[in-house]
Scaffold this motif. Structure first.
Motif, short mmCIF file in Angstrom:
data_model
loop_
_atom_site.label_atom_id
_atom_site.label_comp_id
_atom_site.label_asym_id
_atom_site.label_seq_id
_atom_site.Cartn_x
_atom_site.Cartn_y
_atom_site.Cartn_z
N MET A 1 0.85 -1.16 0.00
CA MET A 1 0.00 0.00 0.00
C MET A 1 0.90 1.23 0.00
N VAL A 32 -1.15 -1.64 -3.95
CA VAL A 32 -2.39 -0.88 -3.91
C VAL A 32 -2.06 0.60 -3.74
N PRO A 34 -4.34 3.96 -3.20
CA PRO A 34 -5.65 4.60 -3.07
C PRO A 34 -5.73 5.84 -3.97
N LYS A 65 -7.02 2.06 -6.27
CA LYS A 65 -8.30 1.74 -5.63
C LYS A 65 -9.17 2.99 -5.59
N ASP A 68 -14.85 4.21 -2.99
CA ASP A 68 -16.19 3.64 -3.12
C ASP A 68 -17.11 4.16 -2.04
N HIS A 88 -7.79 6.85 3.78
CA HIS A 88 -8.12 5.94 2.67
C HIS A 88 -7.09 4.81 2.60
N ALA A 89 -5.82 5.13 2.75
CA ALA A 89 -4.78 4.10 2.74
C ALA A 89 -4.96 3.13 3.90
N GLU A 92 -7.92 0.81 3.16
CA GLU A 92 -7.59 -0.16 2.11
C GLU A 92 -6.61 -1.22 2.60
N SER A 93 -5.82 -0.91 3.62
CA SER A 93 -4.86 -1.88 4.13
C SER A 93 -5.49 -2.85 5.13
#
Length: 122
Positions: A1, A32, A34, A65, A68, A88-89, A92-93
């Motif tokens: 990430m 990934v 974000p 990513k 959403d 956000h990171a 997502e992690s």
């Protein structure tokens, strides 16, 4: 990430970020990124660095990513403490197992996320 600081480091020529991307790709995994971190990097980077951001986000092993709507409530709450991009990171992690976050903002994350969260310092 990759968080914003990692993306900016890449844009400034950090070999470390590039090496990490290659190592992840060599393992057959993806990195990934974000979308909010990428957008913030474009905001903060000098315009002559934007082509490197374009390259980074188009690498086959880098997955951007999107933001959403399913995560917006949590993201909004976490962003109060971490800022939108780092929140956000962090979200997502939060898989099982958690995905390591490459950042120079360990202190912010450690004060917010559970102890032992995988954070890789830049």
């Amino acid at each position: 990430m990759l968080d914003t600081s990692a993306v900016l480091a890449y844009a400034e020529g950090s070999n470390r970020v590039g090496v990490e991307i290659v190592e992840v790709a060599d393992e057959g995994l993806e990195v990934v990124l974000p979308a909010s971190c990428l957008a913030t990097a474009y905001q903060l980077a000098a315009s002559d660095r934007w082509p490197l951001l374009d390259i980074l986000s188009s690498l086959p092993q880098v997955v951007v990513k999107p933001l959403d709507h399913e995560i917006c409530a949590v993201l909004g709450g976490w962003a109060r403490t971490l800022g939108m991009d780092l929140a956000h990171a962090a979200i997502e992690s939060a898989g099982v197992p958690p995905v390591p976050i490459f950042t120079d903002r360990r202190r912010q994350l450690e004060g917010f996320l559970p102890k032992g969260w995988p954070i890789v310092d830049l």
